[in-house]
Scaffold this motif. Sequence first.
Motif, PDB file in Angstrom:
ATOM      1  N   ALA A 757      57.856  51.559   8.286  1.00 34.98           N
ATOM      2  CA  ALA A 757      58.671  51.896   9.449  1.00 34.98           C
ATOM      3  C   ALA A 757      59.670  50.794   9.778  1.00 34.98           C
ATOM      4  CB  ALA A 757      57.764  52.163  10.653  1.00 34.98           C
ATOM      5  N   LEU A 758      59.226  49.548   9.647  1.00 36.17           N
ATOM      6  CA  LEU A 758      60.056  48.421  10.077  1.00 36.17           C
ATOM      7  C   LEU A 758      60.845  47.785   8.936  1.00 36.17           C
ATOM      8  CD1 LEU A 758      57.607  46.747  12.611  1.00 36.17           C
ATOM      9  CD2 LEU A 758      59.468  48.385  13.051  1.00 36.17           C
ATOM     10  N   ALA A 759      60.762  48.385   7.742  1.00 35.30           N
ATOM     11  CA  ALA A 759      61.519  47.834   6.610  1.00 35.30           C
ATOM     12  C   ALA A 759      63.020  47.746   6.890  1.00 35.30           C
ATOM     13  CB  ALA A 759      61.247  48.662   5.353  1.00 35.30           C
ATOM     14  N   PRO A 760      63.648  48.719   7.577  1.00 37.60           N
ATOM     15  CA  PRO A 760      65.081  48.585   7.848  1.00 37.60           C
ATOM     16  C   PRO A 760      65.435  47.363   8.692  1.00 37.60           C
ATOM     17  CG  PRO A 760      64.365  50.844   8.208  1.00 37.60           C
ATOM     18  CD  PRO A 760      63.133  50.023   8.024  1.00 37.60           C
ATOM     19  N   LEU A 761      64.452  46.848   9.424  1.00 34.27           N
ATOM     20  CA  LEU A 761      64.692  45.658  10.241  1.00 34.27           C
ATOM     21  C   LEU A 761      64.380  44.369   9.491  1.00 34.27           C
ATOM     22  CD1 LEU A 761      63.156  46.869  13.631  1.00 34.27           C
ATOM     23  CD2 LEU A 761      65.533  46.992  12.860  1.00 34.27           C
ATOM     24  N   GLY A 762      63.898  44.507   8.261  1.00 36.63           N
ATOM     25  CA  GLY A 762      63.550  43.322   7.478  1.00 36.63           C
ATOM     26  C   GLY A 762      62.210  42.725   7.830  1.00 36.63           C
ATOM     27  N   VAL A 763      61.329  43.496   8.466  1.00 38.84           N
ATOM     28  CA  VAL A 763      60.005  43.005   8.851  1.00 38.84           C
ATOM     29  C   VAL A 763      59.032  43.193   7.693  1.00 38.84           C
ATOM     30  CG1 VAL A 763      58.025  43.387  10.383  1.00 38.84           C
ATOM     31  CG2 VAL A 763      60.355  43.446  11.303  1.00 38.84           C
ATOM     32  N   GLU A 764      58.288  42.145   7.366  1.00 33.93           N
ATOM     33  CA  GLU A 764      57.216  42.215   6.377  1.00 33.93           C
ATOM     34  C   GLU A 764      55.879  42.066   7.099  1.00 33.93           C
ATOM     35  OE1 GLU A 764      57.014  42.988   3.386  1.00 33.93           O
ATOM     36  OE2 GLU A 764      58.693  42.325   2.166  1.00 33.93           O
ATOM     37  N   VAL A 765      54.861  42.764   6.613  1.00 27.48           N
ATOM     38  CA  VAL A 765      53.524  42.723   7.220  1.00 27.48           C
ATOM     39  C   VAL A 765      52.595  41.921   6.329  1.00 27.48           C
ATOM     40  CG1 VAL A 765      51.502  44.108   7.827  1.00 27.48           C
ATOM     41  CG2 VAL A 765      53.796  44.873   8.487  1.00 27.48           C
ATOM     42  N   HIS A 766      52.098  40.806   6.876  1.00 21.79           N
ATOM     43  CA  HIS A 766      51.179  39.948   6.132  1.00 21.79           C
ATOM     44  C   HIS A 766      49.894  39.651   6.898  1.00 21.79           C
ATOM     45  CE1 HIS A 766      55.187  38.756   4.470  1.00 21.79           C
ATOM     46  NE2 HIS A 766      54.534  38.857   3.330  1.00 21.79           N
ATOM     47  N   GLU A 767      49.830  40.074   8.154  1.00 21.59           N
ATOM     48  CA  GLU A 767      48.719  39.646   9.000  1.00 21.59           C
ATOM     49  C   GLU A 767      48.263  40.788   9.898  1.00 21.59           C
ATOM     50  OE1 GLU A 767      47.596  35.906  11.990  1.00 21.59           O
ATOM     51  OE2 GLU A 767      49.616  36.102  11.141  1.00 21.59           O
ATOM     52  N   LEU A 768      46.938  40.908  10.031  1.00 20.84           N
ATOM     53  CA  LEU A 768      46.328  41.909  10.900  1.00 20.84           C
ATOM     54  C   LEU A 768      45.496  41.213  11.972  1.00 20.84           C
ATOM     55  CD1 LEU A 768      45.081  44.534   8.261  1.00 20.84           C
ATOM     56  CD2 LEU A 768      47.244  44.515   9.524  1.00 20.84           C
ATOM     57  N   PRO A 769      45.370  41.862  13.146  1.00 21.91           N
ATOM     58  CA  PRO A 769      45.862  43.192  13.501  1.00 21.91           C
ATOM     59  C   PRO A 769      47.331  43.185  13.892  1.00 21.91           C
ATOM     60  CG  PRO A 769      44.694  42.253  15.358  1.00 21.91           C
ATOM     61  CD  PRO A 769      44.540  41.284  14.228  1.00 21.91           C
ATOM     62  N   LEU A 770      47.943  44.348  13.772  1.00 17.32           N
ATOM     63  CA  LEU A 770      49.341  44.523  14.154  1.00 17.32           C
ATOM     64  C   LEU A 770      49.406  44.928  15.622  1.00 17.32           C
ATOM     65  CD1 LEU A 770      50.423  46.331  10.902  1.00 17.32           C
ATOM     66  CD2 LEU A 770      51.114  44.033  11.611  1.00 17.32           C
ATOM     67  N   SER A 771      48.979  44.013  16.464  1.00 10.06           N
ATOM     68  CA  SER A 771      48.961  44.253  17.902  1.00 10.06           C
ATOM     69  C   SER A 771      50.393  44.319  18.418  1.00 10.06           C
ATOM     70  CB  SER A 771      48.200  43.138  18.602  1.00 10.06           C
ATOM     71  OG  SER A 771      48.751  41.883  18.255  1.00 10.06           O
ATOM     72  N   PRO A 772      50.613  44.925  19.569  1.00  7.16           N
ATOM     73  CA  PRO A 772      51.981  45.042  20.089  1.00  7.16           C
ATOM     74  C   PRO A 772      52.690  43.698  20.232  1.00  7.16           C
ATOM     75  CG  PRO A 772      50.544  46.522  21.270  1.00  7.16           C
ATOM     76  CD  PRO A 772      49.660  45.694  20.378  1.00  7.16           C
ATOM     77  N   ASP A 773      51.979  42.666  20.693  1.00 11.52           N
ATOM     78  CA  ASP A 773      52.640  41.369  20.861  1.00 11.52           C
ATOM     79  C   ASP A 773      53.052  40.771  19.524  1.00 11.52           C
ATOM     80  OD1 ASP A 773      49.818  41.054  20.426  1.00 11.52           O
ATOM     81  OD2 ASP A 773      50.050  38.924  20.871  1.00 11.52           O
ATOM     82  N   ARG A 774      52.189  40.943  18.494  1.00 10.06           N
ATOM     83  CA  ARG A 774      52.547  40.416  17.176  1.00 10.06           C
ATOM     84  C   ARG A 774      53.743  41.172  16.606  1.00 10.06           C
ATOM     85  NH1 ARG A 774      47.579  39.522  14.062  1.00 10.06           N
ATOM     86  NH2 ARG A 774      47.836  37.373  14.806  1.00 10.06           N
ATOM     87  N   LEU A 775      53.731  42.497  16.704  1.00 12.26           N
ATOM     88  CA  LEU A 775      54.855  43.277  16.190  1.00 12.26           C
ATOM     89  C   LEU A 775      56.135  42.972  16.956  1.00 12.26           C
ATOM     90  CD1 LEU A 775      53.430  46.826  15.385  1.00 12.26           C
ATOM     91  CD2 LEU A 775      54.312  45.125  13.794  1.00 12.26           C
ATOM     92  N   TYR A 776      56.020  42.811  18.250  1.00 10.71           N
ATOM     93  CA  TYR A 776      57.201  42.486  19.051  1.00 10.71           C
ATOM     94  C   TYR A 776      57.842  41.188  18.570  1.00 10.71           C
ATOM     95  CZ  TYR A 776      60.038  41.563  23.209  1.00 10.71           C
ATOM     96  OH  TYR A 776      61.080  41.304  24.069  1.00 10.71           O
ATOM     97  N   ARG A 777      56.994  40.179  18.310  1.00 11.84           N
ATOM     98  CA  ARG A 777      57.526  38.902  17.814  1.00 11.84           C
ATOM     99  C   ARG A 777      58.172  39.070  16.440  1.00 11.84           C
ATOM    100  NH1 ARG A 777      52.584  37.011  19.859  1.00 11.84           N
ATOM    101  NH2 ARG A 777      51.737  36.862  17.751  1.00 11.84           N
ATOM    102  N   LEU A 778      57.510  39.811  15.547  1.00 18.07           N
ATOM    103  CA  LEU A 778      58.053  40.007  14.206  1.00 18.07           C
ATOM    104  C   LEU A 778      59.409  40.720  14.262  1.00 18.07           C
ATOM    105  CD1 LEU A 778      54.851  41.109  12.220  1.00 18.07           C
ATOM    106  CD2 LEU A 778      56.106  38.959  11.958  1.00 18.07           C
ATOM    107  N   ILE A 779      59.498  41.739  15.105  1.00 20.20           N
ATOM    108  CA  ILE A 779      60.750  42.502  15.217  1.00 20.20           C
ATOM    109  C   ILE A 779      61.871  41.613  15.746  1.00 20.20           C
ATOM    110  CG2 ILE A 779      61.877  44.385  16.476  1.00 20.20           C
ATOM    111  CD1 ILE A 779      59.085  45.833  16.334  1.00 20.20           C
ATOM    112  N   HIS A 780      61.588  40.849  16.766  1.00 19.42           N
ATOM    113  CA  HIS A 780      62.648  40.043  17.366  1.00 19.42           C
ATOM    114  C   HIS A 780      63.010  38.843  16.498  1.00 19.42           C
ATOM    115  CE1 HIS A 780      63.412  41.954  21.294  1.00 19.42           C
ATOM    116  NE2 HIS A 780      62.270  42.558  21.010  1.00 19.42           N
ATOM    117  N   GLN A 781      62.036  38.326  15.736  1.00 16.76           N
ATOM    118  CA  GLN A 781      62.372  37.278  14.770  1.00 16.76           C
ATOM    119  C   GLN A 781      63.273  37.830  13.688  1.00 16.76           C
ATOM    120  OE1 GLN A 781      58.562  35.887  13.462  1.00 16.76           O
ATOM    121  NE2 GLN A 781      58.104  34.847  15.396  1.00 16.76           N
TER     122      GLN A 781
END
Length: 786
Positions: A757-781
């Motif tokens: 879902a977040l590939a268009p934003l350049g987000v890579e997933v390397h760590e779980l859980p994907l809590s809202p705060d973690r995803l929010y940081r990844l998206i904004h970074q």
Amino acid sequence: MAMARRYVSTRVRRREDPQLLTGRARYLDDLRLSGTLSVAILRSPHAHARLVEVDVRPALAAPGVEAVLTGEDVARLARPIRAEMSGPGYKTSGWPALARDKVRFVGEPVVAVVARDRYGAEDALEEVRVTYDPLPVLTNAELSMRPGAPRIHDDLTDNILFHTRFDNGAVERAFVAAELRLSHTFRHGRCTSAPMENRGALASFDAAEGILTLWASSQSPHLLRSGLAEALDLPESRLRVICPAVGGGFGPKMHLYPEDIIVCLLAQRLGRPVKWIEDRRENLLTSAQAREHVNHIEMAATGDGVILGFKATLICDVGAYSLYPVTAALEPVTAASIIPGPYRIQGYSYDAYAVATNKCPAGAYRGVGMALGTFVRERLVDMVARRTGLDPAEVRRRNFIAATDVPFTTASGLVIDSGNPTESLDQALEAAGYDALRKDQRRSSTTTYRGIGLCSYTEFTGMGSGTFRRRGMSQIAGHDAATVRVEPTGEVRGFVSAASQGQGHATTLAQVLADEIGVPMAAVSIVEGDTERCPYGSGSFASRSMVVSGGALILAARRVRDKVIAIAAHMLEAARGDLVMEEGAIFVRGMAARRVTLGQVARLAYRPASGTLPPSVDPALEATQYYDPPPATFSIGTHVAVVDVDAETGQVAIVRYVVSEDCGTMVNPMIVEGQIHGAVAQGIGAALYEDVVYDDAGQPLTTSFMDYLLPTTMELPAIEVVHTETPPPVTVSGFKGMAEGGTIGATAAVANAVADALAPLGVEVHELPLSPDRLYRLIHQARKRP
């Protein structure tokens, strides 16, 4: 003799449910013995500290208090719990039932108070005075394993409790041939099982008989008895373990804990029943945790998506102690061995570590190790797809083991005995409407991004003694057993070494036994969870009950059935091969009027007159069979997850979920699907919500369900399940285990869906859980990157 299969593979309603739904099931805290005393435990508030002084005199004087135990008392009465393992790379250190010299994690038992009721025991705990001398705290496994790090166990040279190294000899060639190399670090958060019923123990000592009985919320009564016998220095014949109704286990309830020893010691000392019931805070503090793991991994692949090899370093944070009977090696060994999965990988090497930290000990939990290894591998498969421009499903197809390849030895040495990964993938994609999902997939038209995630996995199940011996786990028998008895009235009873925690054994094992003997299911009952009544076996964990206890039940039933036929043939003056047994009657094929009932055969078997039994046939109808299966049989599956991610809040909504699974012959498809639903829920929890958090001082920050988040029905999607049945050639039953596959597949499928879902934003997933705060940081970074 002909035998019709009537019950296996049918959706028989669960026998257990009326009692459960009407509140008549008796869990451990429902048991009432006359004169029972209650125990409360004083637990360490420090993650690492020396015990300077423990003053219990004020507690002894408190109203209603009968006794107080300290570590010094216990040291004179019981041995520390020791999780033993043969082979190199493992270090053993004991876990005292009550801390004696120092404490090693917050929540470790320090003092036990027994009183007339729990209220009095808890009040008396406040009178205990303990002086601690704090020591340096280690909460990071990678820091803990460094040379010179403070030692958690003074009797060990370092904090690495286990290390093993593996190389199949082809990994260097694989990397030389690679056109594409990926190198990543993956992390998985710490989880706890959070069963509906917490742990508990009730002990009673019969001084006249010298018998100590422990009622326990346990998955493995015989293993628990063996561990207690070692700790208490008692013959196993003097110990009886009984499991009443158990409200969920998921792995942590297979371990021996300090509280089990404490209640037994107090019952022996006081001559009265003693009960301890874990509250939810204690459960989140001290019941075995799992999953926390770092994996530094490299992958080699060709430019057209063929995976050639892996090099991995796995570091598992196993907390303060190695747990009986699986040891600290359980998670790293399992995770490392499952990484090749259902793929034809050329080269593989790994270093796997279990590292002690000042946290609650880690042990078995549904999908142990396999969920970790599968998450890492399946993320890498999707990364290869993105780098090569291929569809993730196509990359999987190009690397799958073919059905004609099985039995297939993976790059880690596991032997996949049956199944067809391509068929499983195609079945899941068709059920999900994958092509249409891809075509309609919404990208950044709004702030919501849709992603589709796949996971193809293998789950090894039904493990026998060969697997445990190869791993060096000497305290797990590996076999299971069953006794089948036809009573003089014709009732059929099966006594098994399995121990249900809600899986439906009373139903599924009865289905199997009814078919094997040839009687109505109403005439069959199952007895389990009692070391005095049931034969010795390993118990219920690691997706093994139907394979191993079910296999033993089948073999025992066949011996009894053969004896029934021999007696019936004698009574009917017919050849054994001409007889048919159905619905509790044995008759001559084509001559239904020439028949005897099972009750008539049983009465003759138990009360034979002279000369009325066939020659060489003994009285009674009973057989006990031990069954040690092959090292493992593999279930195979594919999950498809569809998610929507809100880029402004980091919230993830799962909008579609499809599972294709192959667990061999299904005994009861309804129960299989129920197991999948529950397991998927736990996998989604690990992917999105669940995280046991410690601060740098080793203080746990998630000690209630307000902080440790579990998925609810509001977060879980409808789960669509489709089946394939490939009976394994290596078991007597045609069954495979399947209780963990939902968890194994869900964690990776959801992670891949979020990443997609977040590939268009350049987000890579390397760590779980994907809590809202973690995803929010990844998206904004990602948005800040040029």
